[in-house]
Motif scaffolding. Sequence first.
Motif, PDB file in Angstrom:
ATOM      1  N   ARG A 153      -1.541   4.016  11.949  1.00  0.00           N
ATOM      2  CA  ARG A 153      -0.993   4.204  10.615  1.00  0.00           C
ATOM      3  C   ARG A 153       0.474   3.770  10.586  1.00  0.00           C
ATOM      4  NH1 ARG A 153      -1.940   4.378   5.245  1.00  0.00           N
ATOM      5  NH2 ARG A 153      -2.323   6.479   4.449  1.00  0.00           N
ATOM      6  N   VAL A 183       3.148   9.819   5.458  1.00  0.00           N
ATOM      7  CA  VAL A 183       3.598  11.140   5.879  1.00  0.00           C
ATOM      8  C   VAL A 183       2.968  11.599   7.197  1.00  0.00           C
ATOM      9  CG1 VAL A 183       1.974  12.682   4.640  1.00  0.00           C
ATOM     10  CG2 VAL A 183       4.363  13.337   4.918  1.00  0.00           C
ATOM     11  N   ASN A 210      -7.250   9.254   1.470  1.00  0.00           N
ATOM     12  CA  ASN A 210      -6.306   8.951   2.561  1.00  0.00           C
ATOM     13  C   ASN A 210      -7.017   8.914   3.907  1.00  0.00           C
ATOM     14  OD1 ASN A 210      -4.929  10.278   0.308  1.00  0.00           O
ATOM     15  ND2 ASN A 210      -3.077  10.031   1.534  1.00  0.00           N
ATOM     16  N   ARG A 242       8.736  12.228  -5.194  1.00  0.00           N
ATOM     17  CA  ARG A 242       8.347  11.099  -6.043  1.00  0.00           C
ATOM     18  C   ARG A 242       8.563  11.424  -7.512  1.00  0.00           C
ATOM     19  NH1 ARG A 242       3.118   9.264  -2.378  1.00  0.00           N
ATOM     20  NH2 ARG A 242       4.448   8.764  -0.605  1.00  0.00           N
ATOM     21  N   SER A 288       0.793  -1.229   0.000  1.00  0.00           N
ATOM     22  CA  SER A 288       0.000   0.000   0.000  1.00  0.00           C
ATOM     23  C   SER A 288       0.827   1.282   0.000  1.00  0.00           C
ATOM     24  CB  SER A 288      -0.937   0.004   1.219  1.00  0.00           C
ATOM     25  OG  SER A 288      -0.204   0.276   2.393  1.00  0.00           O
ATOM     26  N   GLU A 308       5.819   4.927   7.795  1.00  0.00           N
ATOM     27  CA  GLU A 308       6.394   5.481   6.569  1.00  0.00           C
ATOM     28  C   GLU A 308       5.452   6.482   5.887  1.00  0.00           C
ATOM     29  OE1 GLU A 308       5.099   2.519   7.068  1.00  0.00           O
ATOM     30  OE2 GLU A 308       4.980   1.290   5.251  1.00  0.00           O
ATOM     31  N   SER A 346      -8.691   3.182  -4.292  1.00  0.00           N
ATOM     32  CA  SER A 346      -7.961   4.312  -3.699  1.00  0.00           C
ATOM     33  C   SER A 346      -8.094   5.582  -4.531  1.00  0.00           C
ATOM     34  CB  SER A 346      -6.484   3.914  -3.627  1.00  0.00           C
ATOM     35  OG  SER A 346      -5.680   5.048  -3.433  1.00  0.00           O
ATOM     36  N   SER A 347      -8.021   6.722  -3.828  1.00  0.00           N
ATOM     37  CA  SER A 347      -8.005   8.013  -4.531  1.00  0.00           C
ATOM     38  C   SER A 347      -6.757   8.157  -5.403  1.00  0.00           C
ATOM     39  CB  SER A 347      -8.070   9.158  -3.516  1.00  0.00           C
ATOM     40  OG  SER A 347      -7.083   8.986  -2.520  1.00  0.00           O
ATOM     41  N   ARG A 388      -3.961  16.703   0.381  1.00  0.00           N
ATOM     42  CA  ARG A 388      -4.686  15.447   0.545  1.00  0.00           C
ATOM     43  C   ARG A 388      -5.979  15.678   1.328  1.00  0.00           C
ATOM     44  NH1 ARG A 388      -1.661  14.190  -2.655  1.00  0.00           N
ATOM     45  NH2 ARG A 388      -0.362  12.328  -2.917  1.00  0.00           N
ATOM     46  N   GLY A 444       9.635  15.323   1.927  1.00  0.00           N
ATOM     47  CA  GLY A 444       9.728  15.664   0.509  1.00  0.00           C
ATOM     48  C   GLY A 444       8.856  16.866   0.195  1.00  0.00           C
ATOM     49  N   ASN A 445       7.786  16.623  -0.585  1.00  0.00           N
ATOM     50  CA  ASN A 445       6.931  17.697  -1.083  1.00  0.00           C
ATOM     51  C   ASN A 445       5.930  18.175  -0.020  1.00  0.00           C
ATOM     52  OD1 ASN A 445       5.252  19.341  -2.559  1.00  0.00           O
ATOM     53  ND2 ASN A 445       4.366  17.658  -3.787  1.00  0.00           N
ATOM     54  N   TYR A 459       1.540   1.820  -7.963  1.00  0.00           N
ATOM     55  CA  TYR A 459       0.489   1.513  -6.982  1.00  0.00           C
ATOM     56  C   TYR A 459      -0.882   1.925  -7.538  1.00  0.00           C
ATOM     57  CZ  TYR A 459      -2.599   2.021  -2.958  1.00  0.00           C
ATOM     58  OH  TYR A 459      -3.688   1.949  -2.113  1.00  0.00           O
ATOM     59  N   LYS A 482       4.612   9.795  10.054  1.00  0.00           N
ATOM     60  CA  LYS A 482       6.018  10.222  10.115  1.00  0.00           C
ATOM     61  C   LYS A 482       6.084  11.576  10.824  1.00  0.00           C
ATOM     62  CE  LYS A 482       9.903  10.981   6.938  1.00  0.00           C
ATOM     63  NZ  LYS A 482      10.347  10.913   5.534  1.00  0.00           N
ATOM     64  N   ALA A 506       1.951  19.091  -1.410  1.00  0.00           N
ATOM     65  CA  ALA A 506       0.931  18.127  -1.850  1.00  0.00           C
ATOM     66  C   ALA A 506      -0.309  18.304  -0.974  1.00  0.00           C
ATOM     67  CB  ALA A 506       1.458  16.707  -1.725  1.00  0.00           C
ATOM     68  N   GLU A 546       4.136  12.998  -8.970  1.00  0.00           N
ATOM     69  CA  GLU A 546       3.394  13.302  -7.735  1.00  0.00           C
ATOM     70  C   GLU A 546       1.894  13.436  -8.030  1.00  0.00           C
ATOM     71  OE1 GLU A 546       2.691  13.177  -4.661  1.00  0.00           O
ATOM     72  OE2 GLU A 546       4.027  14.645  -3.693  1.00  0.00           O
TER      73      GLU A 546
HETATM   74  O1  F7E Z   1       1.980  10.589   1.121  1.00  0.00           O
HETATM   75  C1  F7E Z   1       3.955  13.638   0.496  1.00  0.00           C
HETATM   76  C2  F7E Z   1       3.862  12.601  -0.613  1.00  0.00           C
HETATM   77  O2  F7E Z   1       2.809   8.311   1.667  1.00  0.00           O
HETATM   78  C3  F7E Z   1       1.092  11.687   1.161  1.00  0.00           C
HETATM   79  C4  F7E Z   1      -1.660   5.304   0.980  1.00  0.00           C
HETATM   80  O3  F7E Z   1      -2.424   4.882   2.075  1.00  0.00           O
HETATM   81  O4  F7E Z   1      -3.114   7.163   0.564  1.00  0.00           O
HETATM   82  C5  F7E Z   1      -1.771   6.804   0.834  1.00  0.00           C
HETATM   83  O5  F7E Z   1      -0.926   7.214  -0.225  1.00  0.00           O
HETATM   84  C6  F7E Z   1       1.737  12.904   0.497  1.00  0.00           C
HETATM   85  C7  F7E Z   1       2.362  12.617  -0.875  1.00  0.00           C
HETATM   86  O6  F7E Z   1       0.325   8.739   1.269  1.00  0.00           O
HETATM   87  C8  F7E Z   1       6.870  12.826   2.469  1.00  0.00           C
HETATM   88  O7  F7E Z   1       4.664  12.994  -1.721  1.00  0.00           O
HETATM   89  C9  F7E Z   1       6.036  14.586   1.530  1.00  0.00           C
HETATM   90  O8  F7E Z   1       2.055  13.664  -1.742  1.00  0.00           O
HETATM   91  O9  F7E Z   1       1.334   9.522   3.325  1.00  0.00           O
HETATM   92  P1  F7E Z   1       1.670   9.242   1.914  1.00  0.00           P
HETATM   93  P2  F7E Z   1      -0.160   8.615  -0.245  1.00  0.00           P
HETATM   94  O10 F7E Z   1       0.969   8.489  -1.185  1.00  0.00           O
HETATM   95  O11 F7E Z   1      -1.129   9.716  -0.479  1.00  0.00           O
HETATM   96  C10 F7E Z   1      -3.661   6.599  -0.636  1.00  0.00           C
HETATM   97  C11 F7E Z   1      -5.082   7.052  -0.770  1.00  0.00           C
HETATM   98  C12 F7E Z   1      -3.467   5.132  -0.722  1.00  0.00           C
HETATM   99  O12 F7E Z   1      -4.273   4.425  -1.311  1.00  0.00           O
HETATM  100  C13 F7E Z   1      -2.148   4.592  -0.278  1.00  0.00           C
HETATM  101  O13 F7E Z   1      -2.227   3.203   0.007  1.00  0.00           O
HETATM  102  O14 F7E Z   1       2.823  13.340   1.319  1.00  0.00           O
HETATM  103  N1  F7E Z   1       5.172  13.549   1.288  1.00  0.00           N
HETATM  104  N2  F7E Z   1       7.073  14.158   2.240  1.00  0.00           N
HETATM  105  C14 F7E Z   1       5.667  12.452   1.868  1.00  0.00           C
HETATM  106  N3  F7E Z   1       5.166  11.199   1.953  1.00  0.00           N
HETATM  107  C15 F7E Z   1       5.878  10.280   2.652  1.00  0.00           C
HETATM  108  N4  F7E Z   1       5.395   9.033   2.777  1.00  0.00           N
HETATM  109  N5  F7E Z   1       7.077  10.608   3.246  1.00  0.00           N
HETATM  110  C16 F7E Z   1       7.611  11.856   3.187  1.00  0.00           C
HETATM  111  O15 F7E Z   1       8.697  12.108   3.710  1.00  0.00           O
END
Ligand code: F7E
Length: 337
Positions: free
Chosen positions: A187, A192, A181, A281, A87, A190, A128-129, A220, A214-215, A152, A195, A218, A284
């Motif tokens: 949770r 965000v 999300n 990423r 995921s 890893e 997923s969104s 959500r 990172g970004n 993904y 974290k 973004a 993005e």
């Molecule tokens: O990232 C940004 C990253 O990894 C959210 C999963 O449950 O929801 C989840 O996917 C945002 C992104 O979740 C960091 O670039 C910045 O824009 O928490 P995330 P995700 O990618 O949205 C969907 C709906 C699912 O289905 C998935 O299974 O945050 N971001 N800096 C970062 N993200 C991470 N992980 N780490 C950073 O350092």
Amino acid sequence: MTKRALITGITGQDGSYLAEHLLSLGYEVHGLVRRVALEDPARRFQRIAHLLDKVTLHAASLESYPSLFHVVSQVEFSECYHLAAQSFVAESFTDGFSTMNTNINGTHYMLAALRELRPKCRFYFAGSSEMFGKVAETPQTETTRFHPRSPYGISKVAGFELTRNYREAYGMYCSSGLLFNHEGPRRGYEFVTRKITSTAARIKLGLAEELKLGNLEAQRDWGHAKDYVRAMHLMLQQERPDDYVVATGETHTVREFCERAFGEVGLDYREYVKIDERFLRPAEVDLLIGDARKAREELGWEPEYTFAEMIREMVAADLEAAQLEGGRAAHFSASRV
Ligand code: F7E
Ligand code: NAP
């Protein structure tokens, strides 16, 4: 008659909350877990430790059709919640092949086994969104065109289409949730939100000095996992199978999440958050915001948590964990003197 549900991914965030919810409704709950998890229960069953005497676990792997077929043949399930998946979006860029294999074939195997053995079993697919990706319209609804931006997201589009195809081709009761999300104190670290809340708590207690992200721009639509598992269950109680967006209808940036989470512990995130390009990423998803009108109207679903309440709960849980960690570290260094 007691309803029997099978949850794949019961050890995950959503699986653990869904198991609690179904147990509270009187269900007999079965969970599918990996063989390695059974060998290391203290670590791998953390989220369901309090439920282990109330659920029945079956070992299987999403990569093995015979193992899934065997589990489905064991018990007459009336509902199957297929939550197991790789995921983490960032990991799917590192190893797109295994993400595709687990998420697409795993879903196909589950559907095929149910068709063969339990064609009346109701099936929920964890869409997923991320399927909306580079969004074609705002807010996103059940009819918004998909444009996934990661392996993904692509794997979830394929799982969604397989689920729809089993519904249309074989008349099975197969529904997908298009869930935005959703977070909470269970949770994975890893992602965000966790974290941020875990590191803010550790910085507050002097166990960490900075947070690399990172970004920050973004956006959500973040809800609470406890609210979202109620929607999964409601989807399988309808007269007809269908697909539903589940979202709060609010969007926030990662930066705003940092501001609020650090604010909860009385700190200014700008002093601690550093940008690290390793967390950017290759492609993005910039903006997600869902329109859950259909779920509200047809399922009667409403989220209970606000954004602020969810962050407060996560930070409070992480402060408690950091205090234990700090206590253990102090004990360790004292015992070495
Ligand atoms: O990232 C940004 C990253 O990894 C959210 C999963 O449950 O929801 C989840 O996917 C945002 C992104 O979740 C960091 O670039 C910045 O824009 O928490 P995330 P995700 O990618 O949205 C969907 C709906 C699912 O289905 C998935 O299974 O945050 N971001 N800096 C970062 N993200 C991470 N992980 N780490 C950073 O350092
Ligand atoms: P999670 O915490 O990462 O849990 C994933 C679950 O899948 C874990 O139980 C994991 O088992 C299991 N799993 C992974 N690979 C497996 C394999 N090869 N064989 C068997 N089991 C495997 O995810 P979550 O946040 O609860 O999300 C649940 C589902 O909803 C996922 O399908 C996710 O893609 C989807 N989704 C999540 C969100 C969200 O914001 N949380 C939004 C939309 C959709 P182990 O414990 O053994 O690793």
